[in-house]
Design a protein around this motif. Structure first.
Motif, PDB file in Angstrom:
ATOM      1  N   ILE A 224       0.778  -1.168  -0.028  1.00  0.00           N
ATOM      2  CA  ILE A 224      -0.040   0.146   0.077  1.00  0.00           C
ATOM      3  C   ILE A 224       0.981   1.322  -0.124  1.00  0.00           C
ATOM      4  O   ILE A 224       1.970   1.397   0.556  1.00  0.00           O
ATOM      5  CB  ILE A 224      -0.890   0.007   1.277  1.00  0.00           C
ATOM      6  CG1 ILE A 224      -2.023   1.032   1.280  1.00  0.00           C
ATOM      7  CG2 ILE A 224      -0.185   0.112   2.416  1.00  0.00           C
ATOM      8  CD1 ILE A 224      -3.115   0.770   2.303  1.00  0.00           C
ATOM      9  N   LYS A 227       1.193   6.673   3.936  1.00  0.00           N
ATOM     10  CA  LYS A 227      -0.015   7.459   4.293  1.00  0.00           C
ATOM     11  C   LYS A 227       0.117   9.128   3.697  1.00  0.00           C
ATOM     12  O   LYS A 227      -0.913   9.678   3.589  1.00  0.00           O
ATOM     13  CB  LYS A 227      -0.172   7.673   5.901  1.00  0.00           C
ATOM     14  CG  LYS A 227      -0.699   6.430   6.226  1.00  0.00           C
ATOM     15  CD  LYS A 227      -1.275   6.384   7.749  1.00  0.00           C
ATOM     16  CE  LYS A 227      -0.015   6.362   8.564  1.00  0.00           C
ATOM     17  NZ  LYS A 227      -0.397   6.191  10.074  1.00  0.00           N
ATOM     18  N   ARG A 235      -8.527   0.228  -3.826  1.00  0.00           N
ATOM     19  CA  ARG A 235      -8.607  -1.063  -3.118  1.00  0.00           C
ATOM     20  C   ARG A 235      -8.187  -2.266  -4.051  1.00  0.00           C
ATOM     21  O   ARG A 235      -7.267  -3.047  -3.467  1.00  0.00           O
ATOM     22  CB  ARG A 235      -9.794  -1.246  -2.530  1.00  0.00           C
ATOM     23  CG  ARG A 235     -10.264  -0.343  -1.312  1.00  0.00           C
ATOM     24  CD  ARG A 235     -11.602  -0.416  -0.756  1.00  0.00           C
ATOM     25  NE  ARG A 235     -11.928   0.501   0.408  1.00  0.00           N
ATOM     26  CZ  ARG A 235     -13.030   0.611   0.821  1.00  0.00           C
ATOM     27  NH1 ARG A 235     -14.233  -0.048   0.412  1.00  0.00           N
ATOM     28  NH2 ARG A 235     -13.305   1.502   2.103  1.00  0.00           N
ATOM     29  N   SER A 261      -3.059  -4.671   9.893  1.00  0.00           N
ATOM     30  CA  SER A 261      -3.791  -3.499   9.313  1.00  0.00           C
ATOM     31  C   SER A 261      -2.806  -2.337   9.220  1.00  0.00           C
ATOM     32  O   SER A 261      -3.128  -1.548   8.089  1.00  0.00           O
ATOM     33  CB  SER A 261      -5.191  -3.163  10.267  1.00  0.00           C
ATOM     34  OG  SER A 261      -4.628  -2.998  11.492  1.00  0.00           O
ATOM     35  N   GLN A 264      -4.407   1.252   8.547  1.00  0.00           N
ATOM     36  CA  GLN A 264      -5.398   1.475   7.674  1.00  0.00           C
ATOM     37  C   GLN A 264      -6.589   1.915   8.260  1.00  0.00           C
ATOM     38  O   GLN A 264      -6.844   1.530   9.526  1.00  0.00           O
ATOM     39  CB  GLN A 264      -5.659   0.224   6.597  1.00  0.00           C
ATOM     40  CG  GLN A 264      -4.570  -0.107   5.935  1.00  0.00           C
ATOM     41  CD  GLN A 264      -4.929  -1.497   5.299  1.00  0.00           C
ATOM     42  OE1 GLN A 264      -5.656  -1.574   4.469  1.00  0.00           O
ATOM     43  NE2 GLN A 264      -4.173  -2.553   5.552  1.00  0.00           N
ATOM     44  N   ASP A 268     -11.124  -0.006   5.238  1.00  0.00           N
ATOM     45  CA  ASP A 268     -10.193  -0.258   4.482  1.00  0.00           C
ATOM     46  C   ASP A 268      -9.590  -1.649   4.576  1.00  0.00           C
ATOM     47  O   ASP A 268      -9.253  -2.415   3.812  1.00  0.00           O
ATOM     48  CB  ASP A 268      -9.007   0.775   4.058  1.00  0.00           C
ATOM     49  CG  ASP A 268      -9.602   1.994   3.168  1.00  0.00           C
ATOM     50  OD1 ASP A 268     -10.582   1.936   2.701  1.00  0.00           O
ATOM     51  OD2 ASP A 268      -8.849   3.067   3.554  1.00  0.00           O
ATOM     52  N   HIS A 272      -9.805  -4.626   1.658  1.00  0.00           N
ATOM     53  CA  HIS A 272      -8.663  -5.156   1.181  1.00  0.00           C
ATOM     54  C   HIS A 272      -8.597  -6.838   1.283  1.00  0.00           C
ATOM     55  O   HIS A 272      -8.247  -7.436   0.458  1.00  0.00           O
ATOM     56  CB  HIS A 272      -7.310  -4.506   1.704  1.00  0.00           C
ATOM     57  CG  HIS A 272      -7.219  -3.250   1.287  1.00  0.00           C
ATOM     58  ND1 HIS A 272      -6.647  -2.133   1.923  1.00  0.00           N
ATOM     59  CD2 HIS A 272      -7.695  -2.473   0.147  1.00  0.00           C
ATOM     60  CE1 HIS A 272      -6.682  -1.039   1.430  1.00  0.00           C
ATOM     61  NE2 HIS A 272      -7.219  -1.185   0.008  1.00  0.00           N
TER      62      HIS A 272
END
Length: 337
Positions: A224, A227, A235, A261, A264, A268, A272
């Motif tokens: 991913i 941030k 996604r 996670s 996230q 989300d 995912h």
């Protein structure tokens, strides 16, 4: 090493429609959680909060195991039942976080090495006697200017494998957690490259140190964007990139992959996981081992007082992720709740 027992435990940890609750926050980490709801970080409050989570009616339908902090493994619930027994009586496997946290890596500014190998063999015997059936060790890989270095990746991979070998010797299933952080401004492509490098090193070390793949669980990050990245992948792109990376490096002998996670949002993290299961079949079970993404809503609803509201919020998130582990989640279920 009883290979059959290790394999059976690992398979139970990734049973269909179930995942792992990561409730192993250190005393310092849970203080930050409690500060957000203005609750003092005391042992009675930590006990009450975790009792709320572990006594949620029905959460065992979606939860195969719970990772505990050392304090919690030896604590009792509010009714006087040891937490390990309380969970086991519900058919939920008790686990234990065994690492001592990430510390500065010598000669590598901005990078860390996870400590805790000293005395681990002896501690594992004590943890198993207390009821722990699996353990967790987290390695932290940071993306930044010129990092991660090969030095950092390989040092952490070596430590993860040593930890895993000690666990299996003690009859405890190791969760191997190499986390590539998602805190920077990097693209999803950079995350994929770093995750590829990390997983390649980890499985090379696991092989060198004779870790039984059938008796372990992998807990990786998803692929991913950071941030702070201006361009966030959708996604489906996250799911596709994550599966591509895992298929390149994770042998099919590994019973399951339980994702972290990693910051996230709750939905989300669920979405995912759901897409990756819808894109299957995959060589391994894909499920969750979430901390914040399972607890944030429950913590806020609880607020130090409202136990029923906290349990309701916990059950909802556990249910949503249980559906995602089957590829049966739908966003409409969130709206309905």
């Amino acid at each position: 090493m009883n290979e059959k027992v290790l394999n059976e435990t690992a398979l139970a940890m990734v049973a269909a429609g179930k995942g792992i609750l990561a409730a192993d926050e250190s005393t310092g980490t849970i203080q930050k959680r409690f500060e957000s709801i203005k609750v003092e970080n005391t042992e009675p409050h930590r006990q009450a909060y975790r009792d709320m989570l572990f006594t949620t009616p029905g959460f065992e339908q979606y939860t195969s195991g719970v990772i505990l902090f050392e304090e919690t493994l030896f604590q009792k619930g509010l009714d006087g039942t040891p937490f390990a027994k309380l969970l086991a009586d519900k058919g939920v496997l008790p686990g234990i976080k065994v690492d001592k946290g990430a510390k500065d890596l010598p000669g590598a500014p901005g990078e860390t090495i996870t400590e805790g190998l000293d005395g681990l063999r002896e501690r594992l015997v004590k943890y198993r006697e207390a009821g722990a059936r699996f353990a967790k060790w987290r390695a932290v890989i940071t993306i930044g200017n010129g990092i991660p270095s090969d030095y950092c990746i390989h040092t952490n991979a070596h430590a993860l494998a040593r930890y895993a070998a000690y666990c299996q010797e003690a009859g405890i299933v190791p969760i191997v957690e190499p986390e590539v952080l998602m805190d920077a401004d990097n693209s999803i492509a950079v995350c994929e490259d770093v995750t590829n490098r990390t997983l390649a090193a980890v499985f090379q070390e696991l092989d060198k140190q004779k870790v039984l793949l059938e008796g372990m669980i992998l807990k990786p990050n998803m692929v991913i964007a950071g941030k702070k990245c201006a361009v966030q992948a959708d996604r489906n792109a996250v799911a596709v990139a994550t599966l591509r990376t895992l298929k390149r490096h994770v042998p099919g002998a590994v019973p399951g992959i339980a994702f972290l996670s990693g910051g996230q949002s709750d939905v989300d993290a669920t979405a995912h996981l759901d897409i990756m299961n819808k894109l299957g079949p995959n060589p391994w079970k894909l499920t969750f081992s979430y901390g914040r993404a399972l607890q944030a809503a429950a913590l806020k609803a609880w607020g130090g007082q409202n136990v029923d509201a906290g349990k309701k919020a916990h059950l909802h998130r556990a249910h949503m992720n249980g559906l995602a582990a089957l590829g049966k989640w739908d966003a409409a279920l969130e709206k309905a709740a």
